[in-house]
Design an enzyme around this catalytic site. Structure first.
Site, PDB file in Angstrom:
ATOM      1  N   ASN A 120      -1.250   2.226  15.102  1.00 55.71           N
ATOM      2  CA  ASN A 120       0.098   2.650  14.657  1.00 55.71           C
ATOM      3  C   ASN A 120       1.182   1.685  15.109  1.00 55.71           C
ATOM      4  OD1 ASN A 120      -1.527   5.180  14.587  1.00 55.71           O
ATOM      5  ND2 ASN A 120       0.441   6.063  13.986  1.00 55.71           N
ATOM      6  N   ALA A 128       0.849  -1.196   0.000  1.00 60.77           N
ATOM      7  CA  ALA A 128       0.000   0.000   0.000  1.00 60.77           C
ATOM      8  C   ALA A 128       0.878   1.237   0.000  1.00 60.77           C
ATOM      9  CB  ALA A 128      -0.893   0.021   1.251  1.00 60.77           C
ATOM     10  N   GLU A 129       0.290   2.331  -0.454  1.00 59.31           N
ATOM     11  CA  GLU A 129       0.848   3.633  -0.114  1.00 59.31           C
ATOM     12  C   GLU A 129       0.360   3.899   1.303  1.00 59.31           C
ATOM     13  OE1 GLU A 129       2.916   5.567  -1.629  1.00 59.31           O
ATOM     14  OE2 GLU A 129       3.033   4.516  -3.541  1.00 59.31           O
ATOM     15  N   THR A 138      -6.048  -0.748   8.477  1.00 57.27           N
ATOM     16  CA  THR A 138      -5.641   0.185   9.516  1.00 57.27           C
ATOM     17  C   THR A 138      -6.825   0.653  10.354  1.00 57.27           C
ATOM     18  OG1 THR A 138      -4.824   2.456   9.807  1.00 57.27           O
ATOM     19  CG2 THR A 138      -5.821   1.958   7.695  1.00 57.27           C
ATOM     20  N   ASP A 139      -6.545   1.101  11.568  1.00 55.34           N
ATOM     21  CA  ASP A 139      -7.609   1.667  12.412  1.00 55.34           C
ATOM     22  C   ASP A 139      -8.095   3.019  11.880  1.00 55.34           C
ATOM     23  OD1 ASP A 139      -5.396   3.239  13.062  1.00 55.34           O
ATOM     24  OD2 ASP A 139      -5.521   2.907  15.229  1.00 55.34           O
ATOM     25  N   GLU A 140      -7.313   3.613  10.949  1.00 55.26           N
ATOM     26  CA  GLU A 140      -7.667   4.963  10.489  1.00 55.26           C
ATOM     27  C   GLU A 140      -8.976   4.982   9.702  1.00 55.26           C
ATOM     28  OE1 GLU A 140      -4.327   7.323   9.185  1.00 55.26           O
ATOM     29  OE2 GLU A 140      -2.926   6.089  10.313  1.00 55.26           O
ATOM     30  N   TYR A 166      -5.592   8.791   2.434  1.00 58.28           N
ATOM     31  CA  TYR A 166      -5.039   7.476   2.792  1.00 58.28           C
ATOM     32  C   TYR A 166      -6.123   6.590   3.403  1.00 58.28           C
ATOM     33  CZ  TYR A 166      -2.793   3.942   5.762  1.00 58.28           C
ATOM     34  OH  TYR A 166      -2.457   2.764   6.381  1.00 58.28           O
ATOM     35  N   PRO A 212       9.551  18.569  13.970  1.00 56.89           N
ATOM     36  CA  PRO A 212       8.314  19.273  13.593  1.00 56.89           C
ATOM     37  C   PRO A 212       7.058  18.640  14.202  1.00 56.89           C
ATOM     38  CG  PRO A 212       9.077  17.897  11.772  1.00 56.89           C
ATOM     39  CD  PRO A 212      10.067  17.702  12.880  1.00 56.89           C
ATOM     40  N   LYS A 224      -7.909   3.093   2.036  1.00 61.18           N
ATOM     41  CA  LYS A 224      -7.886   1.816   2.776  1.00 61.18           C
ATOM     42  C   LYS A 224      -9.317   1.350   3.061  1.00 61.18           C
ATOM     43  CE  LYS A 224      -4.816  -0.243   4.138  1.00 61.18           C
ATOM     44  NZ  LYS A 224      -3.932  -1.283   3.529  1.00 61.18           N
ATOM     45  N   TYR A 279       3.209  18.610  14.737  1.00 63.67           N
ATOM     46  CA  TYR A 279       2.032  19.182  14.075  1.00 63.67           C
ATOM     47  C   TYR A 279       1.074  19.735  15.131  1.00 63.67           C
ATOM     48  CZ  TYR A 279       3.504  16.369   9.986  1.00 63.67           C
ATOM     49  OH  TYR A 279       4.189  15.795   8.946  1.00 63.67           O
TER      50      TYR A 279
HETATM   51  P1  NAD Z   1       5.291   0.754   3.988  1.00 59.81           P
HETATM   52  O1  NAD Z   1       4.955   2.018   3.259  1.00 59.81           O
HETATM   53  O2  NAD Z   1       6.478   0.699   4.860  1.00 59.81           O
HETATM   54  O3  NAD Z   1       5.455  -0.434   2.916  1.00 59.81           O
HETATM   55  C1  NAD Z   1       4.591  -0.590   1.826  1.00 59.81           C
HETATM   56  C2  NAD Z   1       5.233  -1.569   0.847  1.00 59.81           C
HETATM   57  O4  NAD Z   1       4.329  -1.730  -0.253  1.00 59.81           O
HETATM   58  C3  NAD Z   1       6.562  -1.074   0.260  1.00 59.81           C
HETATM   59  O5  NAD Z   1       7.504  -2.112   0.266  1.00 59.81           O
HETATM   60  C4  NAD Z   1       6.204  -0.666  -1.159  1.00 59.81           C
HETATM   61  O6  NAD Z   1       7.271  -0.822  -2.078  1.00 59.81           O
HETATM   62  C5  NAD Z   1       5.062  -1.633  -1.461  1.00 59.81           C
HETATM   63  N1  NAD Z   1       4.182  -1.094  -2.510  1.00 59.81           N
HETATM   64  C6  NAD Z   1       3.644   0.147  -2.577  1.00 59.81           C
HETATM   65  N2  NAD Z   1       2.921   0.281  -3.712  1.00 59.81           N
HETATM   66  C7  NAD Z   1       2.988  -0.919  -4.348  1.00 59.81           C
HETATM   67  C8  NAD Z   1       2.446  -1.401  -5.581  1.00 59.81           C
HETATM   68  N3  NAD Z   1       1.691  -0.620  -6.362  1.00 59.81           N
HETATM   69  N4  NAD Z   1       2.697  -2.686  -5.913  1.00 59.81           N
HETATM   70  C9  NAD Z   1       3.461  -3.495  -5.132  1.00 59.81           C
HETATM   71  N5  NAD Z   1       4.022  -3.069  -3.985  1.00 59.81           N
HETATM   72  C10 NAD Z   1       3.793  -1.796  -3.593  1.00 59.81           C
HETATM   73  O7  NAD Z   1       3.951   0.374   4.768  1.00 59.81           O
HETATM   74  P2  NAD Z   1       3.784  -0.360   6.180  1.00 59.81           P
HETATM   75  O8  NAD Z   1       3.835   0.656   7.245  1.00 59.81           O
HETATM   76  O9  NAD Z   1       4.675  -1.531   6.226  1.00 59.81           O
HETATM   77  O10 NAD Z   1       2.275  -0.838   6.050  1.00 59.81           O
HETATM   78  C11 NAD Z   1       1.950  -2.094   5.461  1.00 59.81           C
HETATM   79  C12 NAD Z   1       0.452  -2.291   5.470  1.00 59.81           C
HETATM   80  O11 NAD Z   1      -0.043  -2.223   6.801  1.00 59.81           O
HETATM   81  C13 NAD Z   1      -0.310  -1.223   4.673  1.00 59.81           C
HETATM   82  O12 NAD Z   1      -1.377  -1.843   4.006  1.00 59.81           O
HETATM   83  C14 NAD Z   1      -0.829  -0.274   5.748  1.00 59.81           C
HETATM   84  O13 NAD Z   1      -2.015   0.360   5.337  1.00 59.81           O
HETATM   85  C15 NAD Z   1      -1.061  -1.227   6.902  1.00 59.81           C
HETATM   86  N6  NAD Z   1      -0.939  -0.644   8.249  1.00 59.81           N
HETATM   87  C16 NAD Z   1       0.180   0.075   8.603  1.00 59.81           C
HETATM   88  C17 NAD Z   1       0.281   0.588   9.902  1.00 59.81           C
HETATM   89  C18 NAD Z   1       1.516   1.344  10.356  1.00 59.81           C
HETATM   90  O14 NAD Z   1       1.525   1.875  11.469  1.00 59.81           O
HETATM   91  N7  NAD Z   1       2.591   1.415   9.583  1.00 59.81           N
HETATM   92  C19 NAD Z   1      -0.741   0.367  10.817  1.00 59.81           C
HETATM   93  C20 NAD Z   1      -1.874  -0.373  10.415  1.00 59.81           C
HETATM   94  C21 NAD Z   1      -1.944  -0.885   9.127  1.00 59.81           C
HETATM   95  P1  TYD Z   2       2.566   9.180  11.470  1.00 56.89           P
HETATM   96  O1  TYD Z   2       3.782   8.451  11.946  1.00 56.89           O
HETATM   97  O2  TYD Z   2       2.636   9.899  10.152  1.00 56.89           O
HETATM   98  O3  TYD Z   2       1.359   8.140  11.501  1.00 56.89           O
HETATM   99  P2  TYD Z   2      -0.244   8.387  11.279  1.00 56.89           P
HETATM  100  O4  TYD Z   2      -0.454   9.700  10.631  1.00 56.89           O
HETATM  101  O5  TYD Z   2      -0.590   7.256  10.366  1.00 56.89           O
HETATM  102  O6  TYD Z   2      -0.874   8.277  12.640  1.00 56.89           O
HETATM  103  O7  TYD Z   2       2.170  10.253  12.550  1.00 56.89           O
HETATM  104  C1  TYD Z   2       1.911   9.906  13.905  1.00 56.89           C
HETATM  105  C2  TYD Z   2       1.415  11.156  14.608  1.00 56.89           C
HETATM  106  O8  TYD Z   2       2.497  12.102  14.676  1.00 56.89           O
HETATM  107  C3  TYD Z   2       0.291  11.879  13.872  1.00 56.89           C
HETATM  108  O9  TYD Z   2      -0.625  12.420  14.842  1.00 56.89           O
HETATM  109  C4  TYD Z   2       0.980  12.996  13.124  1.00 56.89           C
HETATM  110  C5  TYD Z   2       2.148  13.332  14.036  1.00 56.89           C
HETATM  111  N1  TYD Z   2       3.379  13.816  13.336  1.00 56.89           N
HETATM  112  C6  TYD Z   2       3.991  15.011  13.737  1.00 56.89           C
HETATM  113  O10 TYD Z   2       3.524  15.709  14.671  1.00 56.89           O
HETATM  114  N2  TYD Z   2       5.120  15.413  13.068  1.00 56.89           N
HETATM  115  C7  TYD Z   2       5.663  14.696  12.047  1.00 56.89           C
HETATM  116  O11 TYD Z   2       6.689  15.122  11.463  1.00 56.89           O
HETATM  117  C8  TYD Z   2       5.032  13.467  11.662  1.00 56.89           C
HETATM  118  C9  TYD Z   2       5.596  12.623  10.543  1.00 56.89           C
HETATM  119  C10 TYD Z   2       3.891  13.058  12.348  1.00 56.89           C
END
Ligand code: NAD
Ligand code: TYD
Length: 350
Positions: free
Chosen positions: A186, A84-85, A131-133, A157, A212, A161, A214
């Site tokens: 997260n 995912a993105e 995601t929980d979002e 985003y 930074p 999802k 937010y």
């Molecule tokens: P990430 O951005 O670190 O990794 C995403 C991966 O997907 C990358 O390796 C990227 O190259 C690949 N990718 C992106 N577009 C693609 C495409 N078009 N085809 C094939 N591969 C592609 O993301 P993450 O943080 O590891 O999250 C993974 C999954 O878990 C996502 O679906 C995200 O929505 C979900 N998720 C993430 C979190 C979090 O806190 N990071 C929490 C809950 C759910």
């Molecule tokens: P993030 O790691 O981008 O995860 P998500 O937006 O998916 O929750 O951000 C976590 C929290 O931190 C979110 O409330 C946004 C805040 N944040 C900042 O305050 N400064 C930053 O530079 C970033 C990247 C996030």
């Protein structure tokens, strides 16, 4: 031998899931499919190169023909879909790539799985990671998200999802595709791309760069150690009930500013700096557009049905995580310089 396709395995969470599955299930073939966008770092899995049950395929899930071909040629039994993105700030500036990968990409996988499995669903499973979002934002006095909470996404985003989750459920309800979903809070831990809060801030503290924050830093997130998420995915993939959704979360809510102060305290201590010396780096900046106030997950279904609980106390997890990033400065440097993108060419010669 079962053939398990894991999408997005070169990303943050995917790399932990791929490593867990390759090492824990030597009789299963684990196929890591990833486009290697800026977020994909295949060197995160260099320890798995050459293992007989691990294969990497570079492909884009938004390319329908490529995905169909993969399902036609490899006998895929199970899909764990993480690709995912994933960064909210990027979705605000470039929503289209989120729709393309997260919505169309998921649809391509669903349709390819459905056609390849031809309604012979015995031993097959499509597991969608979300995601929980998608549930939107909570006020401080509202109770946590359950699996029954109404979807209310606010960012491009989370909207993408949410849309992909709906498609997964629609394929179950319409075509009987065996699916399971989970929505997690997260994540934090090793190998997270340093655009997300925790690795970005550790790196900035290290180099005395501004942090930074937010808005007023009052937003609340529920943090879970990435390996606990990977363990939950393992449990749900093997024992989750088909057609069900499971919430995954640490029961660990932190206001951003308090988390940032903990990060500063931990990083300063490990760098041998005077305690709190880096607090001067905190810089309040314009708030994120549509910034969700609070996320919090009720994971009792997962706990009661499958016995999952998080393994780490947050302070312990943050200590381990900060140590990992400080001890792997070369990893952070290769990511921030872009050098990590050469790994695939070096290893696979393309
Ligand atoms: P990430 O951005 O670190 O990794 C995403 C991966 O997907 C990358 O390796 C990227 O190259 C690949 N990718 C992106 N577009 C693609 C495409 N078009 N085809 C094939 N591969 C592609 O993301 P993450 O943080 O590891 O999250 C993974 C999954 O878990 C996502 O679906 C995200 O929505 C979900 N998720 C993430 C979190 C979090 O806190 N990071 C929490 C809950 C759910
Ligand atoms: P993030 O790691 O981008 O995860 P998500 O937006 O998916 O929750 O951000 C976590 C929290 O931190 C979110 O409330 C946004 C805040 N944040 C900042 O305050 N400064 C930053 O530079 C970033 C990247 C996030």
């Amino acid at each position: 031998m079962r053939h398990i396709l894991i999408t997005g395995g070169a990303g943050f969470i995917g790399s932990h899931v791929v490593r867990l599955f390759v090492n824990k299930y030597p009789d299963d073939e684990i196929i890591n499919l990833d486009k290697l966008t800026y977020a994909g770092n295949l060197s995160n899995l260099s320890d798995l190169e050459g293992k007989p049950n691990y294969k990497f395929i570079k492909a884009d899930i938004s390319d329908y023909d490529a995905i169909r071909k993969i399902f036609e040629t490899l006998k895929i039994d199970g899909v764990i879909h993480l690709a995912a993105e994933s960064h909210v700030d990027r979705s605000i500036t470039d929503p289209f790539s989120f729709a393309k990968t997260n919505v169309i990409g998921t649809l391509n996988l669903l349709q390819s799985a459905k056609d390849a499995w031809r309604e012979n669903y015995e031993g097959k499973l499509f597991y969608h990671i979300s995601t929980d979002e998608v549930y939107g934002a909570l006020n401080f006095n509202e109770s946590r998200f359950t699996e029954e909470t109404r979807y209310d996404p606010h960012s491009p985003y989370s909207a993408s999802k949410a849309s992909s989750d709906h498609f997964v459920r629609a394929y179950h309800d319409t075509y009987g595709l065996p699916v399971v979903l989970s929505n997690c809070s997260n994540n934090y831990g090793p190998y997270q791309f340093p655009e997300k809060l925790i690795p970005l801030f550790i790196n900035n503290i290290r180099y005395n760069k501004p942090l930074p924050v937010y808005g007023k830093g009052e937003n609340v997130r529920d943090w879970l150690y990435v390996e606990d998420h990977a363990r939950a995915i393992d449990l749900i993939f093997h024992r989750g009930r088909v057609g069900q959704t499971y919430n995954i979360g640490g029961g660990n809510e932190w206001k951003n500013i308090d988390l940032i102060k903990l990060l500063i305290k931990t990083t300063d201590r490990l760098l041998g700096r005077e305690m709190g010396a880096s607090e001067k780096l905190i810089t309040f900046v314009t708030d994120r557009a549509g910034h969700d106030l609070r996320y919090a997950i009720d994971a009792s279904k997962l706990r009661n049905e499958l016995g999952w609980t998080p393994s780490l106390q947050f302070e312990e997890g943050i200590d381990q995580t900060v140590r990992w990033y400080l001890e792997h400065q070369e990893w952070l440097d290769s990511v921030t310089s872009g050098e990590y993108q050469n790994y695939y060419r070096r290893m696979y010669g393309e």
